[in-house]
Design a protein around this motif. Sequence first.
Motif, PDB file in Angstrom:
ATOM      1  N   ARG A   1     -13.662  30.388 -30.718  1.00  0.00           N
ATOM      2  CA  ARG A   1     -14.722  31.377 -30.536  1.00  0.00           C
ATOM      3  C   ARG A   1     -14.484  32.170 -29.248  1.00  0.00           C
ATOM      4  N   ARG A   2     -14.214  31.439 -28.191  1.00  0.00           N
ATOM      5  CA  ARG A   2     -13.992  32.113 -26.898  1.00  0.00           C
ATOM      6  C   ARG A   2     -12.765  33.005 -26.967  1.00  0.00           C
TER       7      ARG A   2
ATOM      8  N   PHE B   1     -22.473  41.300 -33.408  1.00  0.00           N
ATOM      9  CA  PHE B   1     -21.317  40.686 -34.051  1.00  0.00           C
ATOM     10  C   PHE B   1     -21.361  39.162 -33.890  1.00  0.00           C
ATOM     11  N   GLU B   2     -21.682  38.739 -32.681  1.00  0.00           N
ATOM     12  CA  GLU B   2     -21.760  37.297 -32.422  1.00  0.00           C
ATOM     13  C   GLU B   2     -22.827  36.654 -33.291  1.00  0.00           C
TER      14      GLU B   2
ATOM     15  N   ALA C   1     -21.281  33.670 -36.489  1.00  0.00           N
ATOM     16  CA  ALA C   1     -22.048  32.528 -36.985  1.00  0.00           C
ATOM     17  C   ALA C   1     -21.293  31.818 -38.100  1.00  0.00           C
ATOM     18  N   HIS C   2     -20.416  32.546 -38.786  1.00  0.00           N
ATOM     19  CA  HIS C   2     -19.696  31.965 -39.919  1.00  0.00           C
ATOM     20  C   HIS C   2     -18.329  31.430 -39.551  1.00  0.00           C
ATOM     21  N   LEU C   3     -18.068  31.311 -38.284  1.00  0.00           N
ATOM     22  CA  LEU C   3     -16.741  30.869 -37.820  1.00  0.00           C
ATOM     23  C   LEU C   3     -16.324  29.538 -38.430  1.00  0.00           C
ATOM     24  N   ASP C   4     -17.215  28.561 -38.360  1.00  0.00           N
ATOM     25  CA  ASP C   4     -16.858  27.236 -38.868  1.00  0.00           C
ATOM     26  C   ASP C   4     -16.561  27.247 -40.365  1.00  0.00           C
ATOM     27  N   SER C   5     -17.384  27.943 -41.129  1.00  0.00           N
ATOM     28  CA  SER C   5     -17.155  28.023 -42.580  1.00  0.00           C
ATOM     29  C   SER C   5     -15.770  28.581 -42.875  1.00  0.00           C
ATOM     30  N   LEU C   6     -15.447  29.652 -42.179  1.00  0.00           N
ATOM     31  CA  LEU C   6     -14.161  30.302 -42.431  1.00  0.00           C
ATOM     32  C   LEU C   6     -13.005  29.409 -42.020  1.00  0.00           C
TER      33      LEU C   6
ATOM     34  N   TYR D   1     -14.005  46.864 -38.192  1.00  0.00           N
ATOM     35  CA  TYR D   1     -14.737  47.563 -39.243  1.00  0.00           C
ATOM     36  C   TYR D   1     -16.220  47.236 -39.219  1.00  0.00           C
ATOM     37  N   PHE D   2     -16.671  46.651 -38.131  1.00  0.00           N
ATOM     38  CA  PHE D   2     -18.042  46.161 -38.103  1.00  0.00           C
ATOM     39  C   PHE D   2     -19.070  47.271 -38.266  1.00  0.00           C
TER      40      PHE D   2
END
Lengths: 265, 179
Positions: A65-66, B13-14, B19-24, B52-53
Amino acid sequence: MRCDEAKNLIQLYMDNELDPCNTLEVQRHLENCPPCSHLLETFMLQDRLLSEAARSERINSDHLRRQILDAIRDQKPKSGWLSGWRRAAAIIILIGIGSLIALRTILPADGDVYAAAISDHRSCSKRTDMTLAQGEKLDQLIGSLVDLKGAPDLSAFGYTWLRGRSCKLYCKVKKAEAQFLHLVFYGPGREPLSVFLARHPSKLVDGEAKLLLRDNSNVALIPGPKVDLIVVSPLDREQTSSIVRAITEQLQSGQLVSRSASPAQ
Amino acid sequence: MRKGDFELRLERFEREALAHLDSLLRAAARITQRPQEAEDIVQETFLRAWKYFDSFQSGTNCRAWLFRIMFNVINGRRGREARSPEAQLEDSGEGAARRDNIIQFDPVRQIQSREVIEALDRLSEEHRSVLWLVAVEEFSYREAAEALDVPIGTVMSRLHRARRELRRLLAAGRRGLMA
């Protein structure tokens, strides 16, 4: 409905993707057909086990993340940002030299300079970790960058500890890189507050402090002897004003305090 | 773009995307069976998403959009290796043995879930992808179609076959016939 038909629709049924009419048909069939019913249960169990197994895998994604956030910040429009800082540096140096140019007309009316400070403030103030200097190291940094004995003391305002970093910015007027010291002040129950300091050669103080509102932050420009400051404050205008006065006094009377004695962290 | 906008955009964006970082991350490691690459894949995904946000509408399905980007990234990398989908069938099973630092299989879990993950690893990547999206991420067929960039009918038929194949593998496993 026959078994072969039901079997074809069972997954759609299970995923709630079947139209209402066929849903009823499948349901009716399942009530009377143990093998098809069993098939449904198998699929549902598989999915559930899969889902549980997937979620039971532990993930540590903090560093990623960081990393992502850092990579994004590196992409920040640099030329625009730098030209904003060039202007800030130029203005601070001009102020310091006591330039003959009417400074009030040069003081930025556009948001660039302050927006850059605000943006830096927001990214750094979140980083309460080893990347920012504290204690003795911070004292050394302060001494080397802006030739001061210590940092402003804002404990009267509830800001009890601080960290700092240096940033190097290209200065158009000097045609060289200029050092800025960025101090982040922290206090219990307080949003962080930033002070950016730049050294200049003159002992003259040119003009008075200016307080502005930019991008929902109160920002102040404080001209001082041998150093000029930009303050980015999360507090309201009145409190920011008091802080600016306090800093100005401390600067002018040379009362700056060494931070080596301040509590760690 | 004013610099103040950058921070606001990053905050959004955060909140919505990261928020979906872990899923991905989980999906990338498991679907590609290359846990070491998963971080790179996910990082590239988010950097592209950031780019592209602005075109992404707040409040619409961010997760499906991110998965779509991620599958593009995966395919892009795959393209460089020119692998055929059929070849992956033979290939699966290797990845199961690899365990990475970021994703650790909890040894306390019951045997059943290890079995089912190992069976999942033996499916073709196409089957594994669609099954993951629907069974683990609970995508609707439409969302899965969007993420995989295929027609809904394709999602249905792949899913159909994937679940059947999984069932077959699990049954074979219980009879002790799994290699």
